[in-house]
Design a protein around this motif. Structure first.
Motif, short mmCIF file in Angstrom:
data_model
loop_
_atom_site.label_atom_id
_atom_site.label_comp_id
_atom_site.label_asym_id
_atom_site.label_seq_id
_atom_site.Cartn_x
_atom_site.Cartn_y
_atom_site.Cartn_z
N LEU A 104 0.46 -1.28 0.20
CA LEU A 104 0.01 0.07 -0.07
C LEU A 104 0.66 1.35 0.02
O LEU A 104 0.58 2.77 -0.57
N LEU A 105 2.25 1.35 0.37
CA LEU A 105 2.97 2.72 1.18
C LEU A 105 3.39 3.63 -0.63
O LEU A 105 2.78 4.28 -0.89
N PRO A 106 3.57 2.61 -1.69
CA PRO A 106 3.37 3.15 -2.83
C PRO A 106 2.17 3.48 -3.68
O PRO A 106 2.13 4.70 -4.56
N ALA A 107 1.10 3.07 -2.98
CA ALA A 107 0.20 3.78 -3.92
C ALA A 107 -0.78 5.00 -2.96
O ALA A 107 -1.66 5.30 -2.79
N GLY A 108 0.08 5.57 -1.72
CA GLY A 108 0.06 6.36 -1.17
C GLY A 108 -0.59 6.63 0.61
O GLY A 108 -1.36 6.85 1.31
N GLU A 109 -1.25 5.12 0.51
CA GLU A 109 -1.87 4.84 1.78
C GLU A 109 -0.24 3.99 3.03
O GLU A 109 0.24 2.92 2.67
N CYS A 110 -0.63 4.57 4.00
CA CYS A 110 0.00 4.24 5.25
C CYS A 110 -1.25 4.75 6.65
O CYS A 110 0.03 4.20 7.47
N SER A 111 -1.87 5.39 6.88
CA SER A 111 -2.44 5.44 7.77
C SER A 111 -3.08 3.98 8.80
O SER A 111 -2.73 2.51 7.43
N ILE A 112 -3.83 3.53 9.77
CA ILE A 112 -3.71 2.36 10.19
C ILE A 112 -5.30 1.87 10.06
O ILE A 112 -5.21 0.66 9.82
N ASN A 113 -6.07 3.26 9.93
CA ASN A 113 -6.80 2.70 8.90
C ASN A 113 -6.80 0.71 7.86
O ASN A 113 -7.90 0.75 7.49
N ALA A 114 -6.05 2.37 7.36
CA ALA A 114 -6.32 1.75 5.60
C ALA A 114 -5.67 0.02 5.65
O ALA A 114 -6.47 -1.07 4.48
N ILE A 115 -4.53 -0.07 6.38
CA ILE A 115 -3.79 -1.16 6.79
C ILE A 115 -4.73 -2.11 7.51
O ILE A 115 -5.18 -3.69 7.46
N ALA A 116 -5.14 -1.88 9.23
CA ALA A 116 -6.74 -2.35 9.32
C ALA A 116 -7.63 -3.02 8.39
O ALA A 116 -7.79 -4.24 8.91
N SER A 117 -7.77 -2.39 7.77
CA SER A 117 -9.06 -2.79 6.26
C SER A 117 -8.18 -3.92 5.50
O SER A 117 -9.04 -4.73 4.81
#
Length: 337
Positions: A238-251
């Motif tokens: 997800l990092l290359p897609a700009g996502e680093c939030s705990i909400n995104a990872i938890a999902s």
């Protein structure tokens, strides 16, 4: 989340036969049980697997053995995850699919990056003994073979690097189309054009047949992984897609943020610690590729701007990214920041 054992596919017997190498002699030299290659799929510990490759190198006595293996590779010696990848549309898609399912083959991690400069595939080896040079060179030669089998073109990488460079060889340079150069990572890079060449082996219906079983096996493997391992794997995606939030990872992990934090705390860590550690380790790998501008590295790590990445990198290492690329000494990667 990878298994700690390497899988040796039954196709290895056919490959050794094609190479004219006695499997029995290799196993005896490696001090492995005789005949194990004749009993279906075999798994080996990292130490056993490395001994197998050292023994293969000694038995063959050929400095160009990695190239010979690359030229001998055929669909019949590929295991299911790799055979399924040949059903992909192109090399980039195949690399991404193999990276996702590589844990089914062994404790390796593939870093696949693609931008306007091309496709780079880096190999991360398990901690412990240094992998045999033959194994590393063969892993890189595999990608050339896969590209050529899929496209039916004489695809040549634009760059090949190894941490331990073998003796220069005209045959090896001819096979790759470029000399193997020393680098901080074991990696092979292809032009964007070659990475996008259509695979003539593309078969989406076959991929749809393979994918569910591969995902099931991967899920079983992931179930035995620590939560921190699973978070790192999700961050790599997800990092290359700009996502680093705990909400995104938890999902991504089908957990609530609170449950994720609780599971990480039970492992004596935290989400922020795993995120920082993952970013630092990826930053070191990305900076080893001098074709990636610092701004692109910051983007791949999901920083809002380059300055934020600079501040984080200085906090980790005491150096700027440019200082590292100019020969600055990096400290050992931190376990948490």
């Amino acid at each position: 989340m990878a298994s700690d054992r390497f899988t040796v596919d039954p196709g290895a017997r056919a490959l050794l036969y094609d190479l004219g190498i006695s499997g029995a002699r290799v196993l005896r030299r490696a001090q492995l049980p005789a005949g194990i290659l004749g009993h279906g799929q075999v798994t080996m510990t990292t130490e056993e697997y490395y001994r197998f490759w050292d023994a293969l190198n000694a038995e063959a006595g050929n400095p160009d053995l990695a190239v010979r293996i690359g030229r001998a590779l055929s669909v019949e010696v590929f295991n299911p995850p790799i055979f399924a990848a040949l059903c992909s549309a192109d090399l980039r898609t195949a690399a991404e699919r193999i990276a996702a399912f590589k844990p089914l083959i062994g404790p390796l991690k593939l870093r696949v990056t693609f931008d306007r400069t091309g496709l780079t595939i880096g190999v991360g080896w398990p901690q412990g003994p240094t992998p045999p040079p033959l194994l590393v060179a063969t892993e890189l030669a595999f990608w050339v073979a896969l590209a050529r089998i899929g496209t039916r073109h004489e695809v040549r990488p634009i760059r090949v690097t190894m941490r331990r460079v073998p003796e220069p060889s005209a045959e090896t340079s001819s096979y790759f189309g470029t000399p193997i150069r020393e680098g901080e990572t074991d990696a092979v890079a292809f032009s964007a054009e070659d990475a996008s060449l259509p695979f003539l082996t593309e078969d989406e219906s076959m991929w749809n047949f393979f994918a569910p079983e591969l995902r099931r096996r991967l899920s079983e493997l992931e179930a035995s992984a620590t939560t921190a391992d699973r978070v790192r794997a999700a961050l790599h995606k997800l990092l290359p897609a700009g996502e680093c939030s705990i909400n995104a990872i938890a999902s991504q992990l089908v957990l609530s943020p609170r449950t994720l934090q609780r599971q990480l705390q039970a492992e004596d860590t935290s989400y922020q610690a795993v995120l920082s550690d993952t970013r630092e380790r990826l930053a070191r790998r990305y900076l080893a590729d001098r074709t990636l501008p610092t701004s692109q590295v910051a983007y791949l790590l999901a920083y809002d701007d380059t300055n934020s990445f600079y501040r984080a990198f200085r906090r980790w290492t005491g150096l700027t990214p440019e200082a590292v690329r100019n020969g600055g000494h990096l400290t050992t990667a931190s376990s948490a920041n």
